[in-house]
Design a protein around this motif. Structure first.
Motif, PDB file in Angstrom:
ATOM      1  N   ARG B 352       0.835  -1.139   0.018  1.00  0.00           N
ATOM      2  CA  ARG B 352      -0.161  -0.032   0.002  1.00  0.00           C
ATOM      3  C   ARG B 352       0.880   1.303  -0.016  1.00  0.00           C
ATOM      4  O   ARG B 352       2.048   1.120   0.617  1.00  0.00           O
ATOM      5  CB  ARG B 352      -0.900  -0.019   1.066  1.00  0.00           C
ATOM      6  N   ARG B 354       0.945   5.348   0.913  1.00  0.00           N
ATOM      7  CA  ARG B 354       0.503   6.537   1.351  1.00  0.00           C
ATOM      8  C   ARG B 354       0.494   7.677   0.450  1.00  0.00           C
ATOM      9  O   ARG B 354       1.530   8.166  -0.228  1.00  0.00           O
ATOM     10  CB  ARG B 354       0.919   7.131   2.616  1.00  0.00           C
ATOM     11  N   ARG B 362      -4.356   9.285   2.485  1.00  0.00           N
ATOM     12  CA  ARG B 362      -5.098   7.899   2.409  1.00  0.00           C
ATOM     13  C   ARG B 362      -4.163   7.139   2.138  1.00  0.00           C
ATOM     14  O   ARG B 362      -3.024   7.284   1.217  1.00  0.00           O
ATOM     15  CB  ARG B 362      -6.468   8.182   1.368  1.00  0.00           C
ATOM     16  N   GLU B 363      -4.770   5.767   1.859  1.00  0.00           N
ATOM     17  CA  GLU B 363      -3.883   4.775   1.590  1.00  0.00           C
ATOM     18  C   GLU B 363      -4.343   4.252  -0.009  1.00  0.00           C
ATOM     19  O   GLU B 363      -5.430   3.929  -0.011  1.00  0.00           O
ATOM     20  CB  GLU B 363      -3.958   3.632   2.637  1.00  0.00           C
ATOM     21  N   SER B 365      -3.846   0.998  -2.601  1.00  0.00           N
ATOM     22  CA  SER B 365      -3.299  -0.234  -2.341  1.00  0.00           C
ATOM     23  C   SER B 365      -3.091  -0.597  -4.064  1.00  0.00           C
ATOM     24  O   SER B 365      -3.724  -0.739  -4.897  1.00  0.00           O
ATOM     25  CB  SER B 365      -4.500  -1.002  -2.005  1.00  0.00           C
ATOM     26  N   THR B 404       3.900  -4.134   2.284  1.00  0.00           N
ATOM     27  CA  THR B 404       3.500  -3.835   3.581  1.00  0.00           C
ATOM     28  C   THR B 404       2.941  -4.838   4.470  1.00  0.00           C
ATOM     29  O   THR B 404       2.785  -4.626   5.705  1.00  0.00           O
ATOM     30  CB  THR B 404       2.623  -2.558   3.377  1.00  0.00           C
TER      31      THR B 404
END
Lengths: 278, 611
Positions: B352, B354, B362-363, B365, B404
């Motif tokens: 993921r 940032r 927000r993340e 993916s 991650t």
């Protein structure tokens, strides 16, 4: 090789190389001892002007010293500072740029921050502070220029390193087991050499001008030595009696700075934007 | 009377300087006709001259290229004889163009509306109609919410949407002829299929004639009425699309057909030796330009000029009856049951990112919960559209990026954390081959030195390096004299082989290959695929990342299908292709251009060539 045979590169190289040769062989080409005073013949105008003498082609100064000889000897500190200061700035700038651009992460953060702070200080002020603190002298002039200008080179080179470091051959080198140092030296450094050569020549031009500025205000080379900036400062006082006292060093500085810029610009065009040179 | 006719067109390139100036024909005596509402496909590999044809029509020949002879008639006027102003007025209005790379063709700093407006202004449309016409044009190409799109910049749109905008522009003037230069080459298969459908619908409705330039024979068959196959600047075969494919008369057409793997079945690939003659070779070439590579040539082929003969079906070959003798190579050996030890195990892998500023973080993916195992000697295909996470997965496996979440086990050891020990294990077991060989090879290193980089890193002596380089170059089919060249002096296919050789020099047990045959012509692709298939014998395992289903089916034992960062289906290749479980897999399979069909039946009983 034909891509290097472009007018601006040829003219620029001729200018810079001529001045370099004159500086190296100053004792052979200068007609007089630059320190020899002839108080019988002070402020003689240039040879082609009214009252000029053929022996003193560009006339003499207030102490009766031959302007042409002083001009020739003045090329020595100018070219010495140009080459060493540009080399110093290129060395510091490219090493830090390699570290920042290649390693990225916090290293890039720290160096990037240092660049921002450093570049907010005007370089001439910085140089004056250094000279005032350390005193006059050739080495200090070089130090002042390196301290003032490494950041500019570093910023440009860092962007180039970042672009190269993202190429797949850099990743491949790492996967094949090369250390970070060898990857940076074998796969990244060669790719930024063309840009470094361009920046180096531009920096030489800047260094000549800065050295002249520092000599002009009396912070340059030591008291007894000859420098173009000092000649301008002295020539100012007799600008109407013997204008070539002032004009000769001005033209010399202009010629070297223009020559360096022509070489730099010619190299930039010869290498092409972003194209690797084999 | 035909709408557009090219007669005996020859375009030459000037090579060399002074006394050594030679003129190389990049197009040689090309004659084509196009009726109203017809789609003519021009099929050829890169360098065959198809883009030169498009450029000649657009009056955009590059410097040094010139039309040496011939004429081009559009609506009964020789457009080469028109004044530049008249011709310019005709281009864009009566003859429109759809470019290859939609994102590059749009100005990135101007909105869609401002670019449409400029086009409308050129067409002489009154200003107050611009907005209404723009919305209408975008709606016509089935873009959702056209009114909102007008204010967008190109980067806010996907590649497929950009191409729709350009198609809308091309059709806006109701042109009579459209020249489309590989309009879908840069797009994913499902998008490609929809764009082609759209073009066909618009074309049929307006009765527009289309000149469709492509290197994909299979794609061309699906949408064209007639086909002309170009080789080394000349048309070698022409005829109705269905007929050309059902019964190719020129050996080159047959070779093209057999060189591309089929998504519907496994069959051997035809590997042509060498490559198409380049510009310098064209300047001096004589006789049939294909003869040196032709599997059914005769001694005289390379000496005589061979004209294009026939009425509806034209072919430039002295022995067209021999073409049917060219049969596909035997199919590759059946897949092996994976019995080896587990080499690589991936569990719940995620990556993921940032994004965003200090606030509103927000993340995003790129990869979620990916799990699979790979056994010794197994070829695993990873397929999916661009942005599906395939390349992220590859970078995580080889250690260029850290996950991650999740775990990677390689040769029994946990290598998830990329510490020194993990690096050591990776170096001993896996290597990667990159998508773009131009970027993957250091432009300043000699080929020999590139291939043995792994040995250099391990401080092996120069003698050993030279021996390894020579051996690998032989195995890769690279000429030994290339050893002292720089990458820039090699062709794309040769560079990719250097890149593979470099990875093999490290003697890996697993090779991770990221889109390594994409972007090459089918003949080069077939050479690379044959090379990879030979690696099977050495017991190496392969993770083969590709967007091309046919290639994966040809090469891989098992396949993993990815969509939006997740694995949606995994299994034996045959099972996934014949009985897909996931909807997305079915969609992908449906979007792939259909196969050309079974090998052409032998029409004449010709004994196999002796000797």
């Amino acid at each position: 090789m034909t891509r290097f045979l472009r007018p601006r590169l040829v003219i620029g190289t001729l200018l810079v190389v001529t001045v370099l040769l004159v500086a190296i062989f100053a004792p052979l080409v200068s007609p007089f001892d630059p320190a020899h005073q002839d108080l019988q013949a002070t402020l003689v105008p240039a040879a082609w002007q009214h009252g000029g003498r053929l022996a003193h082609l560009l006339g003499t100064d207030m102490l009766g010293r031959d302007v042409l000889s002083r001009l020739i000897y003045g090329a020595r500190p100018a070219m010495l500072v140009a080459v060493t200061a540009a080399a110093g700035a290129a060395l510091v700038g490219s090493l830090l740029a390699l570290a920042a651009g290649y390693l990225g992460g916090w290293v890039d953060g720290v160096i990037g921050c240092a660049l921002d702070v450093w570049m907010s200080v005007p370089p001439v002020i910085l140089a004056l502070i250094v000279m005032a603190g350390l005193g006059a002298g050739l080495f200090n002039v070089v130090l002042a220029i390196v301290l003032g200008d490494w950041a500019r080179l570093c910023r440009v080179l860092r962007a180039e390193v970042q672009a190269v470091a993202h190429r797949d051959h850099v990743a491949a080198a790492r996967l094949l087991g090369f250390s970070h140092l060898r990857t940076a030296l074998l796969d990244v450094l060669p790719a930024i050499l063309p840009l470094l050569a361009v920046l180096f020549t531009f920096e030489m031009g800047i260094a000549v001008v800065v050295e002249a500025v520092l000599s002009f205000v009396g912070f340059g080379v030591g008291a007894g030595q000859i420098a173009w900036g000092q000649m301008i400062a002295d020539g100012r006082l007799a600008v109407f009696e013997a204008p070539w006292n002032l004009l000769a060093p001005v033209i010399a500085i202009f010629a070297v700075a223009a020559g360096c810029n022509l070489v730099g610009d010619g190299l930039r065009r010869a290498f092409g934007r972003g194209r690797p040179c084999a | 009377m035909s709408l557009f006719a090219v007669s005996d067109l020859t375009v030459t390139a000037r090579l060399g300087k002074g006394n050594e100036t030679v003129f190389a024909p990049v197009l040689r005596g090309v004659s084509l006709t196009l009726d109203r509402g017809m789609v003519l496909g021009i099929v050829g590999e890169s360098g065959a001259g198809k883009s030169m044809l498009g450029r000649a029509i657009a009056d955009q020949l590059p410097a040094g290229f010139a039309i040496a002879s011939g004429r081009m008639d559009f609506a009964r006027r020789n457009i080469l004889a028109l004044t530049p102003a008249t011709r310019r007025a005709m281009l864009g209005r009566d003859i429109a163009f759809i470019p290859q790379d939609p994102i590059a063709a749009l100005n990135p700093v101007r909105t869609i509306f401002s670019q449409l407006r400029e086009h409308f202004a050129q067409l002489g449309l009154p200003r107050h109609q611009h907005r209404a016409r723009a919305i209408e044009a975008l709606a016509e190409v089935q873009l959702p919410d056209p009114a909102d799109l007008l204010g967008c910049f190109p980067h806010q749109l996907s590649g497929g949407m950009c191409q729709r905008v350009l198609i809308a522009m091309a059709f806006a003037s109701r042109p009579r002829l459209i020249v489309a230069d590989e309009p879908t080459a840069a797009l994913d298969a499902p998008v490609q299929a929809r764009i082609l459908e759209l073009m066909a619908a618009l074309q049929r409705r307006a009765g527009t004639a289309v000149l469709f330039l492509t290197r994909d024979l299979r794609l061309a068959t699906g949408i064209c009425d007639r086909l002309a196959v170009l080789y080394a600047g000349a048309v070698v075969e022409e005829g109705g699309a269905a007929s050309v494919l059902a019964r190719p008369l020129h050996p080159y057409t047959r070779a093209l057909e057999l060189a591309s793997p089929s998504p519907d079945m496994r069959r051997g690939l035809m590997v042509l030796p060498d490559h198409m003659p380049g510009l310098a070779a064209l300047a001096t070439a004589n006789g049939c330009r294909f003869a040196p590579r032709c599997p059914v040539r005769s001694a005289g082929c390379a000496e005589r000029e061979i004209p294009l003969i026939g009425d509806d079906r034209r072919v430039a070959c002295q022995y067209p009856e021999r073409t049917s003798r060219i049969v596909p190579s035997p199919p590759p050996p059946p897949f092996r049951a994976s019995a080896g030890e587990v080499l690589l195990q991936v569990d719940g892998l995620a990556r993921r990112f940032r994004v965003g500023g200090l606030f509103r973080r927000r993340e995003m993916s790129a990869l979620e919960d990916a799990s699979f195992t790979l056994r010794e000697g197994e070829f695993l295909g990873v397929v999916g559209a661009s942005g599906s996470g395939k390349s992220t997965l590859a970078r995580l496996i080889v250690g260029l990026d850290r996950p991650t979440a999740g775990r990677i086990t390689l040769a029994g050891a946990d290598v998830t954390r990329g510490d020194a020990a993990a690096r050591q294990i990776r170096r001993a077991n896996l290597q990667m081959v990159f998508a773009d060989p131009a970027s993957a090879l250091n432009p300043r290193r000699r080929i020999g030195s590139i291939i043995t980089q792994a040995l250099e890193a391990a401080h092996r002596p120069a003698v050993e390096r030279e021996a390894v380089a020579a051996e690998l170059m032989r195995a890769m089919g690279l000429d030994s004299e290339l050893v002292a060249r720089l990458p820039g002096q090699l062709s794309g296919g040769q560079r990719q082989r250097v890149s593979i050789a470099r990875a093999l020099a490290a003697r890996p047990r697993l090779l991770v290959a990221d889109e390594i045959v994409a972007g090459f012509d089918v003949a080069i692709q077939a050479q690379l695929l044959a090379l990879l298939a030979r690696l099977r014998a050495s017991g190496i395992a392969l993770i083969f990342i590709s967007h091309d289903l046919a290639v994966v089916r040809h090469l891989c034992d098992r396949v993993v299908v990815m969509q939006a960062g997740r694995i949606v289906e995994a299994g034996e290749t045959e099972r996934v292709f014949t009985r897909p479980q996931a909807d997305y897999t079915r969609e992908l399979l449906a979007a792939a251009p259909p196969d050309i069909g079974p090998p052409a039946p032998t029409l004449l009983a010709i004994p196999p060539p002796s000797g």
